[in-house]
Motif scaffolding. Sequence first.
Motif, PDB file in Angstrom:
ATOM      1  N   SER A  35       0.945  -1.093   0.204  1.00 39.35           N
ATOM      2  CA  SER A  35       0.101   0.075  -0.012  1.00 39.35           C
ATOM      3  C   SER A  35       0.640   1.325  -0.175  1.00 39.35           C
ATOM      4  N   MET A  36       0.248   2.216  -0.204  1.00 45.14           N
ATOM      5  CA  MET A  36       0.707   3.673  -0.266  1.00 45.14           C
ATOM      6  C   MET A  36       1.404   3.995   0.997  1.00 45.14           C
ATOM      7  N   MET A  37       2.723   4.407   1.385  1.00 40.86           N
ATOM      8  CA  MET A  37       3.108   5.003   2.675  1.00 40.86           C
ATOM      9  C   MET A  37       2.518   6.579   2.676  1.00 40.86           C
ATOM     10  N   ASN A  38       2.461   7.131   3.852  1.00 42.50           N
ATOM     11  CA  ASN A  38       1.886   8.464   4.189  1.00 42.50           C
ATOM     12  C   ASN A  38       3.253   9.562   4.021  1.00 42.50           C
ATOM     13  N   LYS A  39       2.639  10.716   4.104  1.00 44.94           N
ATOM     14  CA  LYS A  39       3.715  11.699   4.390  1.00 44.94           C
ATOM     15  C   LYS A  39       4.575  11.681   5.158  1.00 44.94           C
ATOM     16  N   SER A  40       4.438  10.995   6.336  1.00 46.10           N
ATOM     17  CA  SER A  40       5.263  11.201   7.390  1.00 46.10           C
ATOM     18  C   SER A  40       6.777  10.325   6.899  1.00 46.10           C
ATOM     19  N   HIS A  41       6.418   9.305   6.101  1.00 45.38           N
ATOM     20  CA  HIS A  41       7.642   8.464   5.477  1.00 45.38           C
ATOM     21  C   HIS A  41       8.267   9.379   4.304  1.00 45.38           C
ATOM     22  N   GLU A  42       7.847  10.266   3.911  1.00 49.39           N
ATOM     23  CA  GLU A  42       8.456  10.845   2.816  1.00 49.39           C
ATOM     24  C   GLU A  42       9.614  12.059   3.334  1.00 49.39           C
ATOM     25  N   PHE A  43      10.781  11.794   2.320  1.00 49.18           N
ATOM     26  CA  PHE A  43      11.788  12.725   2.759  1.00 49.18           C
ATOM     27  C   PHE A  43      11.532  14.327   2.855  1.00 49.18           C
ATOM     28  N   THR A  44      12.599  14.891   3.669  1.00 52.51           N
ATOM     29  CA  THR A  44      12.692  16.398   3.862  1.00 52.51           C
ATOM     30  C   THR A  44      13.683  16.839   3.122  1.00 52.51           C
ATOM     31  N   GLY A  45      13.416  17.423   1.897  1.00 53.57           N
ATOM     32  CA  GLY A  45      14.573  17.902   0.967  1.00 53.57           C
ATOM     33  C   GLY A  45      14.417  17.127  -0.389  1.00 53.57           C
ATOM     34  N   PHE A  46      15.314  17.745  -1.298  1.00 51.74           N
ATOM     35  CA  PHE A  46      15.235  17.237  -2.624  1.00 51.74           C
ATOM     36  C   PHE A  46      13.911  17.687  -3.297  1.00 51.74           C
ATOM     37  N   GLY A  47      13.221  18.457  -2.908  1.00 48.19           N
ATOM     38  CA  GLY A  47      11.821  19.111  -3.157  1.00 48.19           C
ATOM     39  C   GLY A  47      10.669  18.401  -2.563  1.00 48.19           C
ATOM     40  N   CYS A  48      10.876  17.407  -1.660  1.00 50.35           N
ATOM     41  CA  CYS A  48      10.080  16.692  -0.963  1.00 50.35           C
ATOM     42  C   CYS A  48       9.988  17.413   0.657  1.00 50.35           C
ATOM     43  N   THR A  49       8.756  17.265   0.943  1.00 45.14           N
ATOM     44  CA  THR A  49       8.245  18.070   2.222  1.00 45.14           C
ATOM     45  C   THR A  49       7.663  16.910   3.375  1.00 45.14           C
ATOM     46  N   GLY A  50       8.063  15.853   3.247  1.00 45.02           N
ATOM     47  CA  GLY A  50       7.438  15.096   4.493  1.00 45.02           C
ATOM     48  C   GLY A  50       8.285  15.189   5.513  1.00 45.02           C
ATOM     49  N   GLU A  51       8.087  14.133   6.746  1.00 41.22           N
ATOM     50  CA  GLU A  51       8.541  14.292   8.013  1.00 41.22           C
ATOM     51  C   GLU A  51       9.911  13.417   8.037  1.00 41.22           C
ATOM     52  N   ASN A  52      10.221  12.612   7.171  1.00 40.83           N
ATOM     53  CA  ASN A  52      11.302  11.999   7.162  1.00 40.83           C
ATOM     54  C   ASN A  52      11.372  10.836   8.287  1.00 40.83           C
ATOM     55  N   LEU A  53      10.344  10.336   8.784  1.00 44.46           N
ATOM     56  CA  LEU A  53      10.303   9.552   9.808  1.00 44.46           C
ATOM     57  C   LEU A  53      10.179   8.020   9.527  1.00 44.46           C
ATOM     58  N   SER A  54      11.187   7.179  10.197  1.00 45.22           N
ATOM     59  CA  SER A  54      11.262   5.930   9.895  1.00 45.22           C
ATOM     60  C   SER A  54      10.010   5.220  10.491  1.00 45.22           C
ATOM     61  N   PRO A  55       9.560   4.077   9.747  1.00 44.99           N
ATOM     62  CA  PRO A  55       8.119   3.633  10.349  1.00 44.99           C
ATOM     63  C   PRO A  55       8.592   2.668  11.531  1.00 44.99           C
ATOM     64  N   HIS A  56       7.655   2.101  12.462  1.00 46.72           N
ATOM     65  CA  HIS A  56       7.810   1.162  13.279  1.00 46.72           C
ATOM     66  C   HIS A  56       7.823  -0.120  12.456  1.00 46.72           C
ATOM     67  N   LEU A  57       8.949  -1.128  12.914  1.00 41.68           N
ATOM     68  CA  LEU A  57       9.139  -2.258  12.403  1.00 41.68           C
ATOM     69  C   LEU A  57       9.120  -3.191  13.514  1.00 41.68           C
ATOM     70  N   GLN A  58       8.478  -4.325  13.270  1.00 42.58           N
ATOM     71  CA  GLN A  58       8.735  -5.750  14.433  1.00 42.58           C
ATOM     72  C   GLN A  58       8.719  -6.934  13.532  1.00 42.58           C
ATOM     73  N   TRP A  59       9.256  -8.031  14.367  1.00 44.53           N
ATOM     74  CA  TRP A  59       9.503  -9.246  13.825  1.00 44.53           C
ATOM     75  C   TRP A  59       9.307 -10.171  14.784  1.00 44.53           C
ATOM     76  N   LYS A  60       9.033 -11.624  14.313  1.00 44.40           N
ATOM     77  CA  LYS A  60       8.860 -12.568  15.121  1.00 44.40           C
ATOM     78  C   LYS A  60       9.367 -13.820  14.406  1.00 44.40           C
ATOM     79  N   ASN A  61       9.586 -15.068  15.125  1.00 46.64           N
ATOM     80  CA  ASN A  61       9.975 -16.223  14.507  1.00 46.64           C
ATOM     81  C   ASN A  61      11.381 -16.264  14.029  1.00 46.64           C
TER      82      ASN A  61
END
Length: 185
Positions: A35-61
Motif C-alpha cells: 500500500s501507499m506510505m503516508n507523508k510522514s515517511h516522505e523525505f525532507t529535501g530534494f523538493g519533498c516536504t515530508g516528515e522523514n520518519l522511519s516507520p515502526h518495524l517488528q519481527w517474530k519467529n
Amino acid sequence: MYNKLKLLTALSIALTSFSYANTLTLSSKDIVPNSMMNKSHEFTGFGCTGENLSPHLQWKNVPEGTKSFAITVYDPDAPTGSGWWHWQVVNIPAFVRELTSGAGNKNNINLPQGARQIENDYGSKSFGGACPPKGHGIHNYQFTLHALSVEKLPLPDNASGALTGYMINANTIASASFKALYKRD
C-alpha cells in the motif's frame, strides 16, 4: 491405500502449516504492505516536504543461530541504474524484536545500543524517506529484515551501501520483507 494417502496428505498440510508458522516475519504498525506510505515517511529535501520518519518495524519467529539483525530499505525503481538505499541499520542485537517509529533519526537515540546506521544515498547516516522524482510514477520500497550469523559486521566507518549489502547477504541466515509504495505528486 486410501487411508495412507489421506494420512500423508494430512501430515503434509500439518508440516507446511508448521513451516509457515515458524518463518521469520517482518511487519509494521505504520505501513500496510503493498500500500501507499503516508507523508510522514516522505523525505525532507530534494523538493519533498515530508516528515522523514522511519516507520515502526517488528519481527517474530527468529531462526536459531541468529546473532544480530540488519534492516534495509531499498528503492529499485530509482532512476540511477543501481536503485537507492534509503536506510541500512546493522548490528541490531539478537534480543531486539522491534524498532519504534523514528528510530532512524540522525541522533541514534531510538536505536538499540550497538546498532549502527550506514550512510544512505542522500548522504546521511539515518533513515531517508521516499522522494521519487515528480512524474516518475509509483516506486516500490523494499523493507527487509536479515537475521545474521554474526554479532557485528566488519564494516569501515565509510562503508558504501553496496559493501554493506554484500556483507549483510554473506551473513544472512534468513530474511523477511514487505513492499510499500510511494508516488510523488
